[in-house]
Design an enzyme around this catalytic site. Structure first.
Site, mmCIF file in Angstrom:
data_model
loop_
_atom_site.group_PDB
_atom_site.id
_atom_site.type_symbol
_atom_site.label_atom_id
_atom_site.label_comp_id
_atom_site.label_asym_id
_atom_site.label_seq_id
_atom_site.Cartn_x
_atom_site.Cartn_y
_atom_site.Cartn_z
ATOM 1 N N HIS A 80 0.825 -1.210 0.000
ATOM 2 C CA HIS A 80 0.000 0.000 0.000
ATOM 3 C C HIS A 80 0.865 1.267 0.000
ATOM 4 O O HIS A 80 2.026 1.257 0.402
ATOM 5 C CB HIS A 80 -0.919 0.009 1.223
ATOM 6 C CG HIS A 80 -0.174 0.070 2.529
ATOM 7 N ND1 HIS A 80 0.346 1.235 3.039
ATOM 8 C CD2 HIS A 80 0.146 -0.903 3.424
ATOM 9 C CE1 HIS A 80 0.945 0.993 4.191
ATOM 10 N NE2 HIS A 80 0.843 -0.295 4.443
ATOM 11 N N SER A 83 0.932 5.460 4.566
ATOM 12 C CA SER A 83 -0.217 5.738 5.432
ATOM 13 C C SER A 83 0.103 6.913 6.356
ATOM 14 O O SER A 83 1.256 7.341 6.484
ATOM 15 C CB SER A 83 -0.563 4.501 6.274
ATOM 16 O OG SER A 83 0.379 4.338 7.331
ATOM 17 N N ARG A 104 -6.115 1.237 4.069
ATOM 18 C CA ARG A 104 -4.967 1.724 3.298
ATOM 19 C C ARG A 104 -4.660 0.795 2.122
ATOM 20 O O ARG A 104 -4.222 1.239 1.062
ATOM 21 C CB ARG A 104 -3.742 1.908 4.188
ATOM 22 C CG ARG A 104 -3.281 0.681 4.978
ATOM 23 C CD ARG A 104 -2.237 1.122 5.995
ATOM 24 N NE ARG A 104 -1.637 0.038 6.765
ATOM 25 C CZ ARG A 104 -2.114 -0.461 7.892
ATOM 26 N NH1 ARG A 104 -3.268 0.000 8.371
ATOM 27 N NH2 ARG A 104 -1.482 -1.414 8.550
ATOM 28 N N GLU A 142 -1.773 -6.584 7.817
ATOM 29 C CA GLU A 142 -0.422 -6.407 8.349
ATOM 30 C C GLU A 142 -0.238 -7.247 9.612
ATOM 31 O O GLU A 142 -1.216 -7.628 10.278
ATOM 32 C CB GLU A 142 -0.188 -4.919 8.649
ATOM 33 C CG GLU A 142 1.162 -4.563 9.251
ATOM 34 C CD GLU A 142 2.357 -4.971 8.397
ATOM 35 O OE1 GLU A 142 2.610 -6.201 8.293
ATOM 36 O OE2 GLU A 142 3.036 -4.083 7.846
ATOM 37 N N LYS A 180 8.167 4.756 16.835
ATOM 38 C CA LYS A 180 9.250 3.775 16.715
ATOM 39 C C LYS A 180 10.544 4.284 17.348
ATOM 40 O O LYS A 180 11.258 3.529 18.034
ATOM 41 C CB LYS A 180 9.474 3.429 15.245
ATOM 42 C CG LYS A 180 8.304 2.699 14.619
ATOM 43 C CD LYS A 180 8.519 2.454 13.133
ATOM 44 C CE LYS A 180 7.300 1.776 12.515
ATOM 45 N NZ LYS A 180 7.449 1.582 11.054
ATOM 46 N N ARG A 185 12.495 -7.377 13.323
ATOM 47 C CA ARG A 185 13.251 -8.000 12.248
ATOM 48 C C ARG A 185 13.792 -9.392 12.579
ATOM 49 O O ARG A 185 14.844 -9.782 12.102
ATOM 50 C CB ARG A 185 14.427 -7.083 11.852
ATOM 51 C CG ARG A 185 14.019 -5.861 11.064
ATOM 52 C CD ARG A 185 13.531 -6.275 9.664
ATOM 53 N NE ARG A 185 13.306 -5.123 8.806
ATOM 54 C CZ ARG A 185 12.150 -4.513 8.662
ATOM 55 N NH1 ARG A 185 11.098 -4.961 9.351
ATOM 56 N NH2 ARG A 185 12.004 -3.478 7.866
ATOM 57 N N HIS A 191 0.448 -5.540 2.717
ATOM 58 C CA HIS A 191 1.309 -4.820 3.662
ATOM 59 C C HIS A 191 2.714 -5.416 3.691
ATOM 60 O O HIS A 191 2.949 -6.507 3.176
ATOM 61 C CB HIS A 191 0.675 -4.877 5.047
ATOM 62 C CG HIS A 191 -0.750 -4.438 5.053
ATOM 63 N ND1 HIS A 191 -1.141 -3.141 5.340
ATOM 64 C CD2 HIS A 191 -1.898 -5.107 4.751
ATOM 65 C CE1 HIS A 191 -2.457 -3.044 5.229
ATOM 66 N NE2 HIS A 191 -2.939 -4.222 4.872
ATOM 67 N N ASN A 223 4.651 -6.879 5.927
ATOM 68 C CA ASN A 223 4.935 -8.203 6.477
ATOM 69 C C ASN A 223 4.101 -9.315 5.856
ATOM 70 O O ASN A 223 4.591 -10.432 5.677
ATOM 71 C CB ASN A 223 4.759 -8.181 8.001
ATOM 72 C CG ASN A 223 5.907 -7.466 8.686
ATOM 73 O OD1 ASN A 223 7.039 -7.924 8.681
ATOM 74 N ND2 ASN A 223 5.613 -6.309 9.258
#
Length: 343
Positions: A99, A102, A148, A202, A213, A230, A272, A274
């Site tokens: 997407h 956002s 989204r 997602e 973050k 990750r 998304h 992931n």
């Protein structure tokens, strides 16, 4: 005379001229005509007619259909294939798009399964994605259940040369499915179905959703946040690991999307970072270490060809122009030429 009788009755019952257009155009084969008559008779306007009037109308329609049968079949069989017929070859096209940006991407927040829309930049990315794939064949689109993803899909399809209308398929319950039915075969043929699936959502980030973050890294340490984001098996607090996201996304892909490709359909998946990482891990046979280092840009389409039971990647996300992104097969080049000739 028989045609006029049926048309007059149907117009009185429905207040519409659709029957006149379809009969006069002789655009139905025998199967389509049967479906059309039976569907039309289910219309609320027909059901409200008196039994005698309804019976007379059905007789008139049957006579009209029989009278038109030879003409319809003859004209249909001699008519060239419609220019918007699905493009069929021995290979299928799979387009994958993350997407557009956002509003929480812009704010650097953990978004996960929180349902937030695109930014202005995200809208522009979606439109640009549509331009890049505007001459590629498409039969069906899959999105996540998040707005989204759906916004990106719809904006992308506004740029496609086929000019078909994207229509979201509603199967949340029986009533939603009935209320969103389309009763014109011609309209269906000028539409692209858009299927929503929560399995393509997602990765759910649990207690991190809505947190900044950078601030989260300052509180918990960069290494810990990196492990949450990750690594393949590690879960954020009360959230999903990439492995868990992969299980639902790839299972859905295998059970619902791959059969479409095997049947020769051309598919676009808009989802998304992931959920798409998970699908790409399956398509490219990546290891867990390889997939966690895979970066996907927002609004950049990736192209795969499905042929002889194998997925072949034909596009590279870093490319900035169509020629740098896609290596066309001969079939795709042919389809592109056909689409450009119609412009």
């Amino acid at each position: 005379m028989m045609i006029r009788m049926a048309l007059t009755a149907s117009q009185l019952a429905t207040g519409a001229n659709c029957l006149q257009t379809n009969v006069d155009n002789f655009g139905f084969n025998a199967t389509s005509r049967k479906h059309y008559w039976s569907s039309l008779l289910k219309h609320d306007g027909f059901r409200k007619l008196s039994p005698r009037t309804n019976w007379q109308l059905q007789i008139s329609m049957k006579r009209t259909a029989n009278h038109c049968s030879a003409l319809c079949d003859t004209v249909t069989s001699s008519t060239p294939t419609d220019s918007y017929e699905p493009f069929r070859t021995n290979e299928s096209t799979l387009i994958i798009v993350r997407h557009g940006e956002s509003m929480w991407n812009e704010k650097n927040l953990f978004t996960g399964c929180v349902d937030v829309p695109l930014t202005k930049k995200g809208v522009e990315e979606a439109i640009e994605a549509g331009k890049r794939i505007s001459t590629m064949p498409l039969d069906i689109v899959y999105t996540s259940a998040l707005v989204r993803s759906q916004m990106t899909a719809m904006l992308t399809l506004t740029q496609h040369c086929c000019q078909k209308v994207p229509i979201i398929i509603h199967k949340e319950n029986e009533e939603a499915e009935i209320w969103s039915q389309i009763y014109s075969e011609d309209t269906k043929n000028q539409s692209i179905p858009v299927v929503k699936a929560w399995q393509l959502n997602e990765r759910m980030y649990g207690d991190l959703q809505g947190l900044n973050k950078q601030e989260t890294a300052e509180v918990f340490g960069k290494e810990q946040v990196l492990r949450w984001r990750r690594t393949y098996e590690v879960r954020p607090p009360n959230g999903e690991s990439l492995e868990m996201c992969l299980q639902r996304a790839v299972t859905y892909f295998k059970e619902n999307i791959e059969p479409q490709l095997m049947a020769g359909k051309h598919v676009m998946v808009v989802a998304h970072a992931n959920s798409l990482r998970s699908i790409i891990m399956y398509l490219d046979n990546l290891s867990p270490q390889e997939v966690i280092n895979l970066e996907l840009s927002t609004g950049v389409p990736m192209l795969y060809i499905y042929k002889d039971g194998k997925f072949i990647r034909r596009g590279s996300p870093p490319g900035t122009k169509e020629a740098g992104v896609y290596a066309y097969t001969s079939n795709l080049a042919l389809y592109k030429d056909l689409m450009l000739q119609k412009l």
